[in-house]
Design a protein around this motif. Sequence first.
Motif, mmCIF file in Angstrom:
data_model
loop_
_atom_site.group_PDB
_atom_site.id
_atom_site.type_symbol
_atom_site.label_atom_id
_atom_site.label_comp_id
_atom_site.label_asym_id
_atom_site.label_seq_id
_atom_site.Cartn_x
_atom_site.Cartn_y
_atom_site.Cartn_z
ATOM 1 N N GLU A 117 0.823 -1.210 0.000
ATOM 2 C CA GLU A 117 0.000 0.000 0.000
ATOM 3 C C GLU A 117 0.855 1.257 0.000
ATOM 4 O O GLU A 117 0.560 2.229 -0.703
ATOM 5 C CB GLU A 117 -0.925 -0.004 1.214
ATOM 6 C CG GLU A 117 -2.048 -1.036 1.121
ATOM 7 C CD GLU A 117 -2.923 -1.051 2.359
ATOM 8 O OE1 GLU A 117 -2.589 -0.335 3.332
ATOM 9 O OE2 GLU A 117 -3.940 -1.777 2.359
ATOM 10 N N LEU A 120 2.348 1.717 -3.529
ATOM 11 C CA LEU A 120 1.366 2.238 -4.479
ATOM 12 C C LEU A 120 1.088 3.719 -4.232
ATOM 13 O O LEU A 120 0.869 4.489 -5.167
ATOM 14 C CB LEU A 120 0.073 1.432 -4.393
ATOM 15 C CG LEU A 120 0.170 -0.053 -4.793
ATOM 16 C CD1 LEU A 120 -1.163 -0.755 -4.536
ATOM 17 C CD2 LEU A 120 0.566 -0.199 -6.251
ATOM 18 N N GLU A 139 -4.365 6.446 -12.541
ATOM 19 C CA GLU A 139 -4.988 5.311 -11.844
ATOM 20 C C GLU A 139 -4.671 4.002 -12.556
ATOM 21 O O GLU A 139 -4.404 2.989 -11.905
ATOM 22 C CB GLU A 139 -6.507 5.510 -11.783
ATOM 23 C CG GLU A 139 -6.947 6.649 -10.882
ATOM 24 C CD GLU A 139 -8.452 6.841 -10.907
ATOM 25 O OE1 GLU A 139 -8.987 7.378 -9.918
ATOM 26 O OE2 GLU A 139 -9.092 6.459 -11.908
ATOM 27 N N HIS A 143 -2.705 0.802 -11.047
ATOM 28 C CA HIS A 143 -3.367 -0.499 -11.088
ATOM 29 C C HIS A 143 -2.470 -1.548 -11.750
ATOM 30 O O HIS A 143 -2.387 -2.706 -11.298
ATOM 31 C CB HIS A 143 -4.695 -0.379 -11.843
ATOM 32 C CG HIS A 143 -5.455 -1.660 -11.957
ATOM 33 N ND1 HIS A 143 -5.311 -2.519 -13.016
ATOM 34 C CD2 HIS A 143 -6.368 -2.233 -11.113
ATOM 35 C CE1 HIS A 143 -6.099 -3.568 -12.845
ATOM 36 N NE2 HIS A 143 -6.758 -3.421 -11.706
ATOM 37 N N TYR A 146 0.140 -2.724 -9.326
ATOM 38 C CA TYR A 146 -0.455 -3.654 -8.356
ATOM 39 C C TYR A 146 -0.610 -5.047 -8.971
ATOM 40 O O TYR A 146 -0.282 -6.070 -8.332
ATOM 41 C CB TYR A 146 -1.812 -3.124 -7.904
ATOM 42 C CG TYR A 146 -2.640 -4.136 -7.143
ATOM 43 C CD1 TYR A 146 -2.412 -4.372 -5.781
ATOM 44 C CD2 TYR A 146 -3.649 -4.861 -7.786
ATOM 45 C CE1 TYR A 146 -3.167 -5.314 -5.086
ATOM 46 C CE2 TYR A 146 -4.401 -5.793 -7.098
ATOM 47 C CZ TYR A 146 -4.166 -6.020 -5.746
ATOM 48 O OH TYR A 146 -4.907 -6.944 -5.072
ATOM 49 N N PRO A 173 -6.464 -1.164 -6.561
ATOM 50 C CA PRO A 173 -6.591 0.251 -6.963
ATOM 51 C C PRO A 173 -7.699 0.431 -7.999
ATOM 52 O O PRO A 173 -7.790 -0.314 -8.969
ATOM 53 C CB PRO A 173 -5.214 0.570 -7.576
ATOM 54 C CG PRO A 173 -4.285 -0.412 -6.938
ATOM 55 C CD PRO A 173 -5.093 -1.661 -6.746
#
Length: 428
Positions: A117, A120, A139, A143, A146, A173
């Motif tokens: 976390e 990110l 975004e 993503h 992740y 995300p």
Amino acid sequence: MASIKDQGNGKYRVFICDGFKPDGRVNRTSKTIYAKSKKDAERQAQAMEVDFKRGQQIQPSNASTFSDLVDKWRESDRYDKEIVLKTRERYEGMLRNFMLPYFGRMKIRDIKALNIEQYLRTLSQDGVRTDGKPGGYSEKTIHDHYMLIQRLLNVAIHWEMLDVNPCIRVDTPKVHKQEAKYYEEDEIQRLLECLELECQETIAKFSCRYDKLSPDEAYRRQQVRIFNDLMHKMYIWLALASACRRSELIGLTVDKVDFVRNTITISQTGHYAPDKGLYFQNRLKNGDSTKVVDMPEAVMQELQAYLEERQKVFYLMGWEDSGYVFVSLSDGKVTQAGGPMLPDVISTWFTRFLEKYQLPKITLHQVRHTSISYLINKGVNIKMVADRAGHQNTRTTEEIYGHVYKKTQRATADEYNDLFTGKVSKED
């Protein structure tokens, strides 16, 4: 004795073998190290070899670092067979610039949900971008990071290097989908008109452009320049009529054009990478090996005329025919005149073309969106639209073009107006 392979940029791969294990397999290990010089790498390798022969494995599976996991993954069949080159390049950029500096030395079993976390979160901070642009990453990019971390840790579980993937405790995300931008029908008409104007302008201005050249050389340049405009026009016509991606049209060859059935067959895609150059893959984005696209007769007539002009220019210039529909018109570091067109060449031209004629700004990929949206607005069945777009199912089409469908639904509802306002004729 340990062997060393120089991988460049201070990175070396050390290989150590010491006889055989009880089950007959070679007692072997390898590890990537970073060294200031070849001599420093040899010193580190000698120390590692001593430890290995004493029975102290460099990194037992339960103490492997994130960097070890990445190295093993790169050497595995999973890396070569499951990941296409374009995706591999994107992954390597994430690893090189972000993940390895952040997680590289951490033991896999020590990576917790909180660490992921925090990682990110750093990607959204101002100043983190490698391209120097202000703000953090989008975004979608976050993503993608992740998903790569999750993928790598799932591999670690498969190899029994990890028991539980900490990503299950991390909220995926969110990516707020943006509406696919496209041209309306009147804008499409304006685009086609401007393409025709571009061709006419080249012919009109030729007489004063090459007046200092010999007649033969002036004629050759004129024909190449006229063909260049014709090629741009043909590309946009095909993109609008087929909804093909840029990579698909770059890979289109003349032998895949069928004027009897009025179809084009997409069987490969063309891509460019700095370390590989221009390359082609015999697989489409959705995993299919081929896609046959039915084409409008008017477009096929234009394509036939274009290919005739293409043949004339090749003969005039003495170029070797590569067989591609869209070609390079000059020699360069990556491709030669007559060879396949570089993907960015057509994209760069399109941006400048829209600016010249003050057309609404869209990307070349959004010409594909325009093609698909046009069919939706014309009421074409969603299954047929999905097939033409090359989507594996209609759900993908609905997700990307949901805003277009909402517009058509509104128009469908408005069809009832006449019924309830008394404007429906008795004949109806």
